[in-house]
Design a protein around this motif. Structure first.
Motif, PDB file in Angstrom:
ATOM      1  N   MET A   1       2.631  74.807  -6.907  1.00 12.87           N
ATOM      2  CA  MET A   1       2.966  73.664  -6.067  1.00 12.87           C
ATOM      3  C   MET A   1       3.121  72.411  -6.903  1.00 12.87           C
ATOM      4  O   MET A   1       2.434  72.225  -7.895  1.00 12.87           O
ATOM      5  CB  MET A   1       1.852  73.427  -5.044  1.00 12.87           C
ATOM      6  CG  MET A   1       1.901  74.367  -3.877  1.00 12.87           C
ATOM      7  SD  MET A   1       0.544  74.079  -2.770  1.00 12.87           S
ATOM      8  CE  MET A   1       0.979  72.523  -2.071  1.00 12.87           C
TER       9      MET A   1
ATOM     10  N   PRO B   1       2.712  68.305  -7.482  1.00 12.81           N
ATOM     11  CA  PRO B   1       1.568  67.452  -7.132  1.00 12.81           C
ATOM     12  C   PRO B   1       1.770  66.659  -5.850  1.00 12.81           C
ATOM     13  O   PRO B   1       0.803  66.210  -5.263  1.00 12.81           O
ATOM     14  CB  PRO B   1       1.433  66.497  -8.316  1.00 12.81           C
ATOM     15  CG  PRO B   1       2.317  67.000  -9.358  1.00 12.81           C
ATOM     16  CD  PRO B   1       3.243  68.009  -8.805  1.00 12.81           C
TER      17      PRO B   1
ATOM     18  N   TYR C   1       2.053  61.111   0.506  1.00 11.96           N
ATOM     19  CA  TYR C   1       2.316  62.134  -0.499  1.00 11.96           C
ATOM     20  C   TYR C   1       3.289  61.673  -1.560  1.00 11.96           C
ATOM     21  O   TYR C   1       3.303  62.193  -2.668  1.00 11.96           O
ATOM     22  CB  TYR C   1       2.829  63.410   0.172  1.00 11.96           C
ATOM     23  CG  TYR C   1       1.716  64.314   0.638  1.00 11.96           C
ATOM     24  CD1 TYR C   1       1.051  64.085   1.835  1.00 11.96           C
ATOM     25  CD2 TYR C   1       1.312  65.390  -0.133  1.00 11.96           C
ATOM     26  CE1 TYR C   1       0.032  64.911   2.253  1.00 11.96           C
ATOM     27  CE2 TYR C   1       0.302  66.223   0.275  1.00 11.96           C
ATOM     28  CZ  TYR C   1      -0.336  65.979   1.468  1.00 11.96           C
ATOM     29  OH  TYR C   1      -1.352  66.807   1.882  1.00 11.96           O
TER      30      TYR C   1
ATOM     31  N   PRO D   1     -10.432  64.000  -7.406  1.00  8.96           N
ATOM     32  CA  PRO D   1      -9.375  63.322  -6.645  1.00  8.96           C
ATOM     33  C   PRO D   1      -8.756  64.262  -5.624  1.00  8.96           C
ATOM     34  O   PRO D   1      -8.970  65.473  -5.663  1.00  8.96           O
ATOM     35  CB  PRO D   1      -8.349  62.962  -7.728  1.00  8.96           C
ATOM     36  CG  PRO D   1      -8.553  63.983  -8.781  1.00  8.96           C
ATOM     37  CD  PRO D   1     -10.005  64.355  -8.756  1.00  8.96           C
ATOM     38  N   PHE D   2      -7.986  63.684  -4.717  1.00  5.14           N
ATOM     39  CA  PHE D   2      -7.293  64.487  -3.721  1.00  5.14           C
ATOM     40  C   PHE D   2      -6.331  65.427  -4.437  1.00  5.14           C
ATOM     41  O   PHE D   2      -5.564  65.029  -5.297  1.00  5.14           O
ATOM     42  CB  PHE D   2      -6.512  63.590  -2.761  1.00  5.14           C
ATOM     43  CG  PHE D   2      -5.662  64.358  -1.793  1.00  5.14           C
ATOM     44  CD1 PHE D   2      -4.288  64.437  -1.948  1.00  5.14           C
ATOM     45  CD2 PHE D   2      -6.242  65.012  -0.724  1.00  5.14           C
ATOM     46  CE1 PHE D   2      -3.507  65.143  -1.057  1.00  5.14           C
ATOM     47  CE2 PHE D   2      -5.469  65.720   0.169  1.00  5.14           C
ATOM     48  CZ  PHE D   2      -4.098  65.791  -0.001  1.00  5.14           C
TER      49      PHE D   2
ATOM     50  N   SER E   1      -3.294  67.953  -3.653  1.00  3.38           N
ATOM     51  CA  SER E   1      -2.414  68.321  -2.548  1.00  3.38           C
ATOM     52  C   SER E   1      -2.321  69.823  -2.364  1.00  3.38           C
ATOM     53  O   SER E   1      -1.858  70.288  -1.319  1.00  3.38           O
ATOM     54  CB  SER E   1      -1.011  67.759  -2.782  1.00  3.38           C
ATOM     55  OG  SER E   1      -0.394  68.441  -3.849  1.00  3.38           O
ATOM     56  N   ARG E   2      -2.784  70.600  -3.367  1.00  5.71           N
ATOM     57  CA  ARG E   2      -2.755  72.048  -3.190  1.00  5.71           C
ATOM     58  C   ARG E   2      -3.810  72.518  -2.200  1.00  5.71           C
ATOM     59  O   ARG E   2      -3.736  73.608  -1.650  1.00  5.71           O
ATOM     60  CB  ARG E   2      -3.024  72.753  -4.526  1.00  5.71           C
ATOM     61  CG  ARG E   2      -2.039  72.403  -5.598  1.00  5.71           C
ATOM     62  CD  ARG E   2      -2.456  72.986  -6.915  1.00  5.71           C
ATOM     63  NE  ARG E   2      -3.706  72.436  -7.387  1.00  5.71           N
ATOM     64  CZ  ARG E   2      -4.417  72.936  -8.386  1.00  5.71           C
ATOM     65  NH1 ARG E   2      -4.006  74.005  -9.001  1.00  5.71           N
ATOM     66  NH2 ARG E   2      -5.545  72.369  -8.758  1.00  5.71           N
ATOM     67  N   PHE E   3      -4.813  71.678  -1.962  1.00  5.98           N
ATOM     68  CA  PHE E   3      -5.925  72.052  -1.088  1.00  5.98           C
ATOM     69  C   PHE E   3      -6.202  70.899  -0.145  1.00  5.98           C
ATOM     70  O   PHE E   3      -7.183  70.185  -0.298  1.00  5.98           O
ATOM     71  CB  PHE E   3      -7.171  72.375  -1.907  1.00  5.98           C
ATOM     72  CG  PHE E   3      -6.904  73.231  -3.111  1.00  5.98           C
ATOM     73  CD1 PHE E   3      -6.879  72.679  -4.377  1.00  5.98           C
ATOM     74  CD2 PHE E   3      -6.647  74.577  -2.975  1.00  5.98           C
ATOM     75  CE1 PHE E   3      -6.614  73.454  -5.490  1.00  5.98           C
ATOM     76  CE2 PHE E   3      -6.384  75.355  -4.077  1.00  5.98           C
ATOM     77  CZ  PHE E   3      -6.375  74.799  -5.330  1.00  5.98           C
ATOM     78  N   PRO E   4      -5.318  70.717   0.868  1.00  6.31           N
ATOM     79  CA  PRO E   4      -5.449  69.503   1.671  1.00  6.31           C
ATOM     80  C   PRO E   4      -6.454  69.611   2.806  1.00  6.31           C
ATOM     81  O   PRO E   4      -6.757  68.613   3.430  1.00  6.31           O
ATOM     82  CB  PRO E   4      -4.045  69.331   2.249  1.00  6.31           C
ATOM     83  CG  PRO E   4      -3.536  70.714   2.381  1.00  6.31           C
ATOM     84  CD  PRO E   4      -4.144  71.511   1.258  1.00  6.31           C
ATOM     85  N   ASN E   5      -6.950  70.811   3.092  1.00  6.19           N
ATOM     86  CA  ASN E   5      -7.734  70.993   4.302  1.00  6.19           C
ATOM     87  C   ASN E   5      -9.217  70.946   4.005  1.00  6.19           C
ATOM     88  O   ASN E   5      -9.647  70.668   2.903  1.00  6.19           O
ATOM     89  CB  ASN E   5      -7.341  72.315   4.960  1.00  6.19           C
ATOM     90  CG  ASN E   5      -5.938  72.228   5.519  1.00  6.19           C
ATOM     91  OD1 ASN E   5      -5.576  71.227   6.110  1.00  6.19           O
ATOM     92  ND2 ASN E   5      -5.147  73.264   5.321  1.00  6.19           N
TER      93      ASN E   5
ATOM     94  N   ARG F   1     -11.206  77.177  -2.595  1.00  2.00           N
ATOM     95  CA  ARG F   1     -10.190  77.511  -3.581  1.00  2.00           C
ATOM     96  C   ARG F   1     -10.077  76.430  -4.640  1.00  2.00           C
ATOM     97  O   ARG F   1      -9.809  76.712  -5.809  1.00  2.00           O
ATOM     98  CB  ARG F   1      -8.855  77.693  -2.857  1.00  2.00           C
ATOM     99  CG  ARG F   1      -7.725  78.105  -3.750  1.00  2.00           C
ATOM    100  CD  ARG F   1      -7.782  79.532  -4.130  1.00  2.00           C
ATOM    101  NE  ARG F   1      -7.498  80.412  -3.024  1.00  2.00           N
ATOM    102  CZ  ARG F   1      -7.719  81.729  -3.053  1.00  2.00           C
ATOM    103  NH1 ARG F   1      -8.239  82.259  -4.123  1.00  2.00           N
ATOM    104  NH2 ARG F   1      -7.442  82.459  -2.027  1.00  2.00           N
TER     105      ARG F   1
ATOM    106  N   TRP G   1     -12.915  77.037  -7.081  1.00  2.00           N
ATOM    107  CA  TRP G   1     -12.603  78.218  -7.885  1.00  2.00           C
ATOM    108  C   TRP G   1     -11.530  77.908  -8.914  1.00  2.00           C
ATOM    109  O   TRP G   1     -11.641  78.264 -10.089  1.00  2.00           O
ATOM    110  CB  TRP G   1     -12.144  79.341  -6.948  1.00  2.00           C
ATOM    111  CG  TRP G   1     -11.573  80.521  -7.633  1.00  2.00           C
ATOM    112  CD1 TRP G   1     -10.256  80.805  -7.836  1.00  2.00           C
ATOM    113  CD2 TRP G   1     -12.294  81.606  -8.214  1.00  2.00           C
ATOM    114  NE1 TRP G   1     -10.115  81.991  -8.515  1.00  2.00           N
ATOM    115  CE2 TRP G   1     -11.345  82.507  -8.748  1.00  2.00           C
ATOM    116  CE3 TRP G   1     -13.649  81.906  -8.335  1.00  2.00           C
ATOM    117  CZ2 TRP G   1     -11.709  83.683  -9.391  1.00  2.00           C
ATOM    118  CZ3 TRP G   1     -14.002  83.083  -8.968  1.00  2.00           C
ATOM    119  CH2 TRP G   1     -13.040  83.950  -9.491  1.00  2.00           C
TER     120      TRP G   1
END
Lengths: 85, 86
Positions: free
Chosen positions: A60, A62, A75, B16-17, B19-23, B28, B31
């Motif tokens: 993905m 960023p 985003y 930091p935030f 975006s691959r793991f937004p929830n 994950r 990991w």
């Protein structure tokens, strides 16, 4: 399957007030199927191809948005902040 | 790149935030950073480069992961039973 639609068509003819019910039920069923399909295909946690793409979350960008509705998260301003190796 | 990493590490507050793991489920994320730290070390060691940039991943996984998970995975790595590919 044709008998199913035959039954439904007969029911609608005899009880036309049920039409909104059928619309909402079919709409709900369609949306749930679409949501499941989207989760199966687009979710970065799901890996179909273990050999070529075992960790899809690493593919993905960023600032790529997976959520359908993101509140309070711009985003477009996100940048890559992890070191390369 | 190394200077940015040093600057970022000094200003580090928390993960930091990503975006691959937004929830809400960040399993994950934990990991991924744990595995990325050891992969980064292995890759930069193999190239003979300084492994200082890898510290970013270490700080992030230390922020995110429960300590018991880190201990369990460290033991698994020593035993050779770790499930991730490093």
């Amino acid at each position: 399957m044709s008998s199913f639609f035959g039954v439904v068509a007969k029911q609608i003819k005899s009880h036309p007030a049920l039409i909104p019910l059928f619309i909402f039920i079919s709409g709900g069923a369609t949306m749930s199927v679409l949501a499941l399909t989207r989760a199966a295909l687009k979710n970065p946690d799901v890996s179909w191809d273990h050999k070529n793409n075992p960790e899809p979350w690493n593919q993905m960008k960023p600032n790529q948005q997976y959520k359908l509705l993101a509140v309070n998260m711009d985003y477009s301003k996100l940048k890559k902040d992890r070191p390369d190796f | 790149m190394a200077e940015d990493i040093k600057a970022k590490l000094e200003k580090y507050r928390t993960a930091p935030f990503d975006s691959r793991f937004p929830n809400q489920n960040q399993t994950r994320n934990c990991w991924s950073n744990y595995v990325d730290y050891y992969r980064c070390q292995k890759a930069l060691d193999a190239k003979g480069l300084d492994t200082q940039p890898c510290e970013w991943y270490k700080r992030v996984y230390k922020s995110l992961c429960p300590i018991s998970w880190i201990q369990k995975w460290d033991e698994q790595r020593e035993d050779g039973t770790f499930a991730g590919k490093i």
